[in-house]
Design an enzyme around this catalytic site. Structure first.
Site, PDB file in Angstrom:
ATOM      1  N   ARG A   1       7.937 -17.993  -2.937  1.00  0.00           N
ATOM      2  CA  ARG A   1       6.548 -18.345  -2.832  1.00  0.00           C
ATOM      3  C   ARG A   1       6.033 -19.228  -3.941  1.00  0.00           C
ATOM      4  NH1 ARG A   1       2.875 -14.426  -0.336  1.00  0.00           N
ATOM      5  NH2 ARG A   1       4.563 -12.957  -0.178  1.00  0.00           N
TER       6      ARG A   1
ATOM      7  N   GLY B   1      -3.278   4.128   8.733  1.00  0.00           N
ATOM      8  CA  GLY B   1      -2.603   4.488   7.524  1.00  0.00           C
ATOM      9  C   GLY B   1      -3.427   3.888   6.348  1.00  0.00           C
TER      10      GLY B   1
ATOM     11  N   GLY C   1       2.447  -0.770   9.759  1.00  0.00           N
ATOM     12  CA  GLY C   1       3.615  -0.365   8.740  1.00  0.00           C
ATOM     13  C   GLY C   1       4.095  -1.848   8.273  1.00  0.00           C
TER      14      GLY C   1
ATOM     15  N   GLU D   1      -5.023   5.216  16.692  1.00  0.00           N
ATOM     16  CA  GLU D   1      -3.717   5.724  15.823  1.00  0.00           C
ATOM     17  C   GLU D   1      -2.885   6.630  16.761  1.00  0.00           C
ATOM     18  OE1 GLU D   1      -2.086   5.909  12.690  1.00  0.00           O
ATOM     19  OE2 GLU D   1      -0.764   7.104  13.884  1.00  0.00           O
TER      20      GLU D   1
ATOM     21  N   GLU E   1      -7.839   0.900   4.338  1.00  0.00           N
ATOM     22  CA  GLU E   1      -8.625   0.160   3.167  1.00  0.00           C
ATOM     23  C   GLU E   1      -9.502  -1.066   3.969  1.00  0.00           C
ATOM     24  OE1 GLU E   1      -5.899   1.628  -0.634  1.00  0.00           O
ATOM     25  OE2 GLU E   1      -5.809  -0.467   0.185  1.00  0.00           O
TER      26      GLU E   1
ATOM     27  N   ASP F   1      10.286  -2.390  -2.170  1.00  0.00           N
ATOM     28  CA  ASP F   1      10.194  -1.990  -0.647  1.00  0.00           C
ATOM     29  C   ASP F   1      11.499  -2.234   0.343  1.00  0.00           C
ATOM     30  OD1 ASP F   1       7.663  -1.648  -1.229  1.00  0.00           O
ATOM     31  OD2 ASP F   1       6.656  -3.074   0.005  1.00  0.00           O
TER      32      ASP F   1
ATOM     33  N   HIS G   1     -16.787  17.599 -20.975  1.00  0.00           N
ATOM     34  CA  HIS G   1     -18.117  17.917 -19.929  1.00  0.00           C
ATOM     35  C   HIS G   1     -19.076  16.858 -19.937  1.00  0.00           C
ATOM     36  CE1 HIS G   1     -21.046  20.178 -17.596  1.00  0.00           C
ATOM     37  NE2 HIS G   1     -21.789  20.147 -18.560  1.00  0.00           N
TER      38      HIS G   1
ATOM     39  N   GLY H   1      16.386 -17.512  -1.980  1.00  0.00           N
ATOM     40  CA  GLY H   1      17.637 -17.475  -2.614  1.00  0.00           C
ATOM     41  C   GLY H   1      18.736 -16.479  -1.267  1.00  0.00           C
TER      42      GLY H   1
HETATM   43  C1  LIG Z   1      -2.742  -5.093   2.206  1.00  0.00           C
HETATM   44  C2  LIG Z   1      -1.790  -4.356   1.283  1.00  0.00           C
HETATM   45  C3  LIG Z   1      -2.424  -3.900   0.248  1.00  0.00           C
HETATM   46  C4  LIG Z   1      -1.287  -2.774  -0.519  1.00  0.00           C
HETATM   47  N1  LIG Z   1      -1.790  -2.303  -1.235  1.00  0.00           N
HETATM   48  C5  LIG Z   1      -1.071  -1.482  -2.324  1.00  0.00           C
HETATM   49  C6  LIG Z   1      -1.979  -0.550  -3.441  1.00  0.00           C
HETATM   50  O1  LIG Z   1      -3.034  -0.563  -3.502  1.00  0.00           O
HETATM   51  N2  LIG Z   1      -0.930   0.138  -4.243  1.00  0.00           N
HETATM   52  C7  LIG Z   1       0.640  -0.036  -4.011  1.00  0.00           C
HETATM   53  O2  LIG Z   1       1.142   0.695  -4.682  1.00  0.00           O
HETATM   54  N3  LIG Z   1       0.858  -0.551  -3.177  1.00  0.00           N
HETATM   55  C8  LIG Z   1       0.148  -1.466  -2.145  1.00  0.00           C
HETATM   56  N4  LIG Z   1       0.687  -2.189  -1.269  1.00  0.00           N
HETATM   57  C9  LIG Z   1       2.166  -2.242  -1.115  1.00  0.00           C
HETATM   58  C10 LIG Z   1       2.736  -3.153  -2.215  1.00  0.00           C
HETATM   59  O3  LIG Z   1       2.298  -4.561  -2.321  1.00  0.00           O
HETATM   60  C11 LIG Z   1       4.269  -3.113  -1.980  1.00  0.00           C
HETATM   61  O4  LIG Z   1       4.872  -1.821  -2.204  1.00  0.00           O
HETATM   62  C12 LIG Z   1       5.173  -4.013  -3.302  1.00  0.00           C
HETATM   63  O5  LIG Z   1       4.521  -5.312  -3.288  1.00  0.00           O
HETATM   64  C13 LIG Z   1       6.519  -3.984  -3.092  1.00  0.00           C
HETATM   65  O6  LIG Z   1       6.881  -4.724  -4.113  1.00  0.00           O
HETATM   66  P1  LIG Z   1       8.408  -5.624  -4.267  1.00  0.00           P
HETATM   67  O7  LIG Z   1       8.674  -5.991  -5.515  1.00  0.00           O
HETATM   68  O8  LIG Z   1       9.427  -4.424  -3.813  1.00  0.00           O
HETATM   69  O9  LIG Z   1       8.226  -6.667  -3.108  1.00  0.00           O
HETATM   70  P2  LIG Z   1       7.034  -7.812  -2.854  1.00  0.00           P
HETATM   71  O10 LIG Z   1       5.782  -7.533  -3.406  1.00  0.00           O
HETATM   72  O11 LIG Z   1       7.008  -7.840  -1.232  1.00  0.00           O
HETATM   73  O12 LIG Z   1       7.870  -9.088  -3.271  1.00  0.00           O
HETATM   74  C14 LIG Z   1       8.811  -9.645  -2.903  1.00  0.00           C
HETATM   75  C15 LIG Z   1       8.792 -11.059  -2.940  1.00  0.00           C
HETATM   76  O13 LIG Z   1      10.204 -11.685  -2.598  1.00  0.00           O
HETATM   77  C16 LIG Z   1       9.882 -12.814  -2.291  1.00  0.00           C
HETATM   78  N5  LIG Z   1      11.084 -13.150  -1.252  1.00  0.00           N
HETATM   79  C17 LIG Z   1      11.911 -12.311  -0.310  1.00  0.00           C
HETATM   80  N6  LIG Z   1      12.902 -12.941   0.113  1.00  0.00           N
HETATM   81  C18 LIG Z   1      13.166 -13.957  -0.583  1.00  0.00           C
HETATM   82  C19 LIG Z   1      14.245 -15.031  -0.907  1.00  0.00           C
HETATM   83  N7  LIG Z   1      15.442 -14.864   0.097  1.00  0.00           N
HETATM   84  N8  LIG Z   1      14.322 -15.575  -1.910  1.00  0.00           N
HETATM   85  C20 LIG Z   1      13.211 -15.799  -2.670  1.00  0.00           C
HETATM   86  N9  LIG Z   1      12.432 -14.969  -2.557  1.00  0.00           N
HETATM   87  C21 LIG Z   1      12.262 -14.065  -1.611  1.00  0.00           C
HETATM   88  C22 LIG Z   1       8.750 -12.997  -1.569  1.00  0.00           C
HETATM   89  O14 LIG Z   1       8.245 -14.141  -1.010  1.00  0.00           O
HETATM   90  C23 LIG Z   1       7.916 -11.910  -2.308  1.00  0.00           C
HETATM   91  O15 LIG Z   1       7.017 -12.697  -2.972  1.00  0.00           O
HETATM   92  C24 LIG Z   1      -0.045  -3.036  -0.615  1.00  0.00           C
HETATM   93  C25 LIG Z   1       0.535  -3.797   0.540  1.00  0.00           C
HETATM   94  C26 LIG Z   1      -0.177  -4.473   1.316  1.00  0.00           C
HETATM   95  C27 LIG Z   1       0.404  -5.527   2.348  1.00  0.00           C
END
Ligand SMILES: Cc1cc2nc3c(=O)[nH]c(=O)nc-3n(C[C@H](O)[C@H](O)[C@H](O)COP(=O)(O)OP(=O)(O)OC[C@H]3O[C@@H](n4cnc5c(N)ncnc54)[C@H](O)[C@@H]3O)c2cc1C
Length: 469
Positions: A37, A185, A275, A206, A190, A316, A448, A117
């Protein structure tokens, strides 16, 4: 020539990957982070946590000005929605967060590589740039932090215009007349709340017989009651089997989850929020032999090593709750273990928050889990109707519930539905992390009048001795 040899190459710059990269750099490693990105921060900062919270806060303020300030003796008239202004707020919040990660990378001398990557072999990452050119980088360790992507629903094709994922729901061009959210969920509730506050009719469909299905049963029941009062309609135990876009609208086919006669529902916009699934596409995992589990998540040990030496994974893309702060904790531990330190995560102490109004927050075990595990526990509950600060805020909906071991009094779980629940849960996370008892909580002075007095009272209720109830 650019540097191509590192101690660690992180793939993905979400909260897991960018935090791991910074921690590893702090520990003296030469680190590169490959991100496809254009902006850093991953799902969370670009299309997840941050933009959704910006819209939640803005829509909450609009709703407050329109409907709730009068009760405080504050007269406001002519309240109007400036839709472009609301979206601008969200975009600016995102921009300042993602550029903040750029700054942190520079400060910590993390090399940022723009491109996709894939792992050629242990120790080698091939980066494919937007123009198709490639570059190889080598490192002792590779950390996969590629996160997750939207889970598709068969029969419902996301076009990000009429049928949207959470990403499209953050970018709607106007307030829809009728928004149907598939999935009760966290994300569905939200984003459903945002558009409902801005004037849309919102229906949540749901599959299961309750919303927020992983939360404590009492909390999910109460939250459905409160959101229902706000105007969100729920259609539980129902499955969407098809969607057809016709002109300006969408016709959904819905059946009882257990089978039966189908009905149709008309929507202006449909949000698919059933999900997310791990994102492993194009990483080359099969070729290098990295094992996945039955849900295609990367398998790791408790220190985030995969089965291939030198390849690690966090966030994730591995098992566990899909939460930004869980990914961050894992990123820190993985970096520290790579540097020869030890590390451990207590997953029972990781909070979960739903940023609706009121908020819902949880840590540790639910009553249903404790019952299933045969653990003897005591529950203490205190309603915000009996809390002075909540009364002064006109925010008396909800309660604090604490679950403690029947014998040792150790706090095993805590659940809050109420204003600022997401901030308040941290006291209870600390209690779980430190192995505190409910007595430790109630013997601690709470200012308080604050909402946190409800936590103290719930802890006293565990011992059957609340004062204000
Ligand atoms: C609408 C929404 C609301 C959310 N709200 C919350 C919240 O309030 N609180 C909370 O804790 N969580 C929330 N989440 C969940 C949270 O966003 C994720 O749990 C979190 O971003 C996971 O982090 P990560 O680093 O594992 O992956 P990600 O944040 O998904 O980042 C992974 C990155 O890897 C990059 N990527 C993937 N494959 C490749 C590749 N082959 N080469 C180079 N780059 C690559 C992607 O472009 C991405 O930028 C929300 C999710 C959504 C969709």
């Amino acid at each position: 020539m650019a540097d191509t040899q590192f101690d660690l190459v992180v793939i993905g710059a979400g909260p897991g990957g960018y935090v791991a990269a910074i921690r590893a750099a702090q520990l003296g490693m030469r680190v590169a982070c490959v991100e496809m990105r254009k902006t850093l921060g991953g799902t969370c900062l670009n299309i997840g946590c941050i933009p959704s919270k910006a819209l939640l806060v803005a829509s909450e303020k609009y709703s407050e000005a329109k409907h709730h300030l009068g009760a405080f003796g504050v007269k406001v008239s002519g309240v109007e929605l400036d839709f472009a202004g609301l979206m601008k707020h969200k975009d600016e919040v995102v921009k300042s967060n993602v550029t903040g990660v750029d700054f942190l990378f520079k400060k910590n001398k993390v090399t940022r590589i723009l491109g996709k990557g894939s792992i050629k072999a242990a120790g080698t990452v091939l980066v494919t740039k937007e123009d198709g050119s490639t570059e190889e980088v080598t490192a002792k360790n590779i950390l996969i932090a590629t996160g997750s992507d939207v889970m598709p629903l068969p029969g419902v094709t996301i076009d990000e215009k009429r049928i949207v994922s959470s990403t499209g729901a953050l970018e709607l061009e106007k307030v829809p007349g009728h928004l149907v959210v598939i999935g009760g969920g966290v994300i569905g509730l939200e984003l459903g709340s945002v558009w409902q506050r801005l004037g849309a009719k919102v229906t949540v469909i749901e599959y299961l017989d309750r919303i927020l299905p992983t939360m404590d049963g009492e909390v999910s029941k109460q939250s459905q009651r409160i959101f229902g009062k706000q105007g969100i309609e729920f259609k539980l135990s129902s499955k969407v089997t098809g969607a057809t876009v016709e002109g300006e609208g969408v016709t959904l086919t819905v059946e009882p989850a257990k089978g039966g006669a189908a009905e149709t529902i008309q929507a202006d916009i449909v949000l698919v929020a059933i999900g997310r699934r791990p994102y492993t596409e194009g990483l080359g995992l099969e070729a290098v032999g990295v094992e996945l589990d039955e849900r295609r998540r990367i398998k790791t040990d408790h220190h985030f090593r995969t089965n291939v030496a030198g390849i690690w994974a966090i966030g994730d893309v591995i098992a566990g709750q899909m939460l930004a702060h869980k990914a961050e904790e894992e990123g820190v531990v993985a970096a520290e273990v790579m540097a020869g330190q030890s590390g451990h995560i207590n997953y029972d102490a990781i909070p979960g928050v739903v940023y609706t109004w009121p908020e819902v927050a949880t840590v540790g075990k639910t009553e249903e889990q404790l019952k299933a595990e045969g653990v003897a526990y005591k529950a203490g509950k205190f309603p915000f109707t009996a809390n002075g600060r909540a009364r002064s805020m006109n925010a008396t909906e909800g309660f604090v519930k604490i679950l403690a071991d029947a014998k040792t009094d150790k706090v095993l779980g805590a659940h809050i539905i109420g204003a600022s629940a997401g901030e308040m849960i941290e006291e209870l996370c600390l209690a779980v992390e430190f192995g505190a008892s409910s007595e430790d909580i109630y013997r601690t002075s709470h200012a308080h009048p604050t909402l946190t007095e409800a936590i103290k009272e719930a802890a006293m209720a565990v011992a059957g001795r609340p004062i204000h109830m």
